[in-house]
Design a protein around this motif. Structure first.
Motif, PDB file in Angstrom:
ATOM      1  N   LYS A 148       0.811  -1.217   0.000  1.00 23.60           N
ATOM      2  CA  LYS A 148       0.000   0.000   0.000  1.00 23.60           C
ATOM      3  C   LYS A 148       0.847   1.272   0.000  1.00 23.60           C
ATOM      4  O   LYS A 148       0.346   2.343  -0.299  1.00 23.60           O
ATOM      5  CB  LYS A 148      -0.959   0.005   1.192  1.00 23.60           C
ATOM      6  N   TYR A 149       2.135   1.171   0.309  1.00 19.30           N
ATOM      7  CA  TYR A 149       3.007   2.337   0.328  1.00 19.30           C
ATOM      8  C   TYR A 149       3.790   2.518  -0.970  1.00 19.30           C
ATOM      9  O   TYR A 149       4.562   3.449  -1.100  1.00 19.30           O
ATOM     10  CB  TYR A 149       4.001   2.231   1.493  1.00 19.30           C
ATOM     11  N   LYS A 150       3.586   1.641  -1.936  1.00 17.31           N
ATOM     12  CA  LYS A 150       4.330   1.691  -3.187  1.00 17.31           C
ATOM     13  C   LYS A 150       3.923   2.930  -3.995  1.00 17.31           C
ATOM     14  O   LYS A 150       2.753   3.249  -4.120  1.00 17.31           O
ATOM     15  CB  LYS A 150       4.062   0.435  -4.001  1.00 17.31           C
ATOM     16  N   ASN A 151       4.918   3.645  -4.517  1.00 19.21           N
ATOM     17  CA  ASN A 151       4.676   4.816  -5.339  1.00 19.21           C
ATOM     18  C   ASN A 151       5.406   4.618  -6.661  1.00 19.21           C
ATOM     19  O   ASN A 151       6.617   4.802  -6.755  1.00 19.21           O
ATOM     20  CB  ASN A 151       5.155   6.083  -4.636  1.00 19.21           C
ATOM     21  N   LYS A 152       4.667   4.235  -7.712  1.00 16.98           N
ATOM     22  CA  LYS A 152       5.286   3.934  -9.006  1.00 16.98           C
ATOM     23  C   LYS A 152       5.927   5.165  -9.629  1.00 16.98           C
ATOM     24  O   LYS A 152       6.850   5.058 -10.416  1.00 16.98           O
ATOM     25  CB  LYS A 152       4.248   3.339  -9.953  1.00 16.98           C
ATOM     26  N   GLY A 153       5.453   6.351  -9.274  1.00 19.22           N
ATOM     27  CA  GLY A 153       6.014   7.573  -9.820  1.00 19.22           C
ATOM     28  C   GLY A 153       7.445   7.814  -9.380  1.00 19.22           C
ATOM     29  O   GLY A 153       8.220   8.479 -10.071  1.00 19.22           O
ATOM     30  N   LEU A 154       7.824   7.308  -8.224  1.00 23.58           N
ATOM     31  CA  LEU A 154       9.177   7.497  -7.710  1.00 23.58           C
ATOM     32  C   LEU A 154      10.145   6.416  -8.174  1.00 23.58           C
ATOM     33  O   LEU A 154      11.347   6.516  -7.949  1.00 23.58           O
ATOM     34  CB  LEU A 154       9.157   7.540  -6.186  1.00 23.58           C
ATOM     35  N   ARG A 155       9.645   5.384  -8.826  1.00 18.10           N
ATOM     36  CA  ARG A 155      10.479   4.260  -9.238  1.00 18.10           C
ATOM     37  C   ARG A 155      11.589   4.695 -10.190  1.00 18.10           C
ATOM     38  O   ARG A 155      12.719   4.212 -10.112  1.00 18.10           O
ATOM     39  CB  ARG A 155       9.611   3.204  -9.890  1.00 18.10           C
ATOM     40  N   ALA A 156      11.293   5.636 -11.096  1.00 20.25           N
ATOM     41  CA  ALA A 156      12.287   6.093 -12.059  1.00 20.25           C
ATOM     42  C   ALA A 156      13.430   6.846 -11.368  1.00 20.25           C
ATOM     43  O   ALA A 156      14.545   6.895 -11.878  1.00 20.25           O
ATOM     44  CB  ALA A 156      11.627   6.998 -13.095  1.00 20.25           C
ATOM     45  N   LEU A 157      13.170   7.413 -10.210  1.00 16.43           N
ATOM     46  CA  LEU A 157      14.198   8.161  -9.485  1.00 16.43           C
ATOM     47  C   LEU A 157      15.156   7.268  -8.696  1.00 16.43           C
ATOM     48  O   LEU A 157      16.165   7.744  -8.178  1.00 16.43           O
ATOM     49  CB  LEU A 157      13.533   9.153  -8.529  1.00 16.43           C
ATOM     50  N   GLU A 158      14.841   5.981  -8.588  1.00 21.04           N
ATOM     51  CA  GLU A 158      15.672   5.073  -7.803  1.00 21.04           C
ATOM     52  C   GLU A 158      17.053   4.870  -8.412  1.00 21.04           C
ATOM     53  O   GLU A 158      18.039   4.776  -7.692  1.00 21.04           O
ATOM     54  CB  GLU A 158      14.982   3.721  -7.647  1.00 21.04           C
ATOM     55  N   ASP A 159      17.127   4.796  -9.746  1.00 26.26           N
ATOM     56  CA  ASP A 159      18.424   4.595 -10.394  1.00 26.26           C
ATOM     57  C   ASP A 159      19.296   5.823 -10.158  1.00 26.26           C
ATOM     58  O   ASP A 159      18.936   6.930 -10.527  1.00 26.26           O
ATOM     59  CB  ASP A 159      18.247   4.363 -11.893  1.00 26.26           C
ATOM     60  N   GLY A 160      20.428   5.620  -9.547  1.00 29.82           N
ATOM     61  CA  GLY A 160      21.365   6.701  -9.298  1.00 29.82           C
ATOM     62  C   GLY A 160      21.030   7.560  -8.088  1.00 29.82           C
ATOM     63  O   GLY A 160      21.664   8.581  -7.862  1.00 29.82           O
ATOM     64  N   ALA A 161      20.035   7.183  -7.296  1.00 28.61           N
ATOM     65  CA  ALA A 161      19.642   7.993  -6.140  1.00 28.61           C
ATOM     66  C   ALA A 161      20.749   8.045  -5.093  1.00 28.61           C
ATOM     67  O   ALA A 161      21.033   9.101  -4.529  1.00 28.61           O
ATOM     68  CB  ALA A 161      18.355   7.451  -5.523  1.00 28.61           C
TER      69      ALA A 161
END
Length: 82
Positions: A57-70
């Motif tokens: 329930k806490y998953k945010n697909k919009g932030l997934r693209a920001l994970e690479d290189g974070a």
């Protein structure tokens, strides 16, 4: 014998064990004792519950693209002026 005693809202236990209706949305006392099986047999009456998917329930697909290189970006931001 070591044990743990805690008072908490019963809602945090709902995904782990079956809570009777009369205890839902109430503060409950949680006691944890070590299990000592005298017969050496494991109980197979119930299927063990898994934690997999409990944070879905806490998953945010919009932030997934920001994970690479974070991590690299955070390290640069923190140490670029050192």
């Amino acid at each position: 014998m070591d044990f743990v005693r805690k008072v908490a809202n019963s809602n945090i236990l709902a995904s782990i064990i079956d809570i009777p209706e009369s205890l839902r949305n109430k503060k409950v006392e949680i006691l944890i004792f070590p299990y000592e099986n005298e017969h050496g047999e494991a109980s197979t009456d119930q299927k063990p519950k898994r934690a997999r998917g409990s944070l879905e329930k806490y998953k945010n697909k919009g932030l997934r693209a920001l994970e690479d290189g974070a991590w690299a970006k955070a390290a640069v931001d923190k140490h670029e002026n050192s």
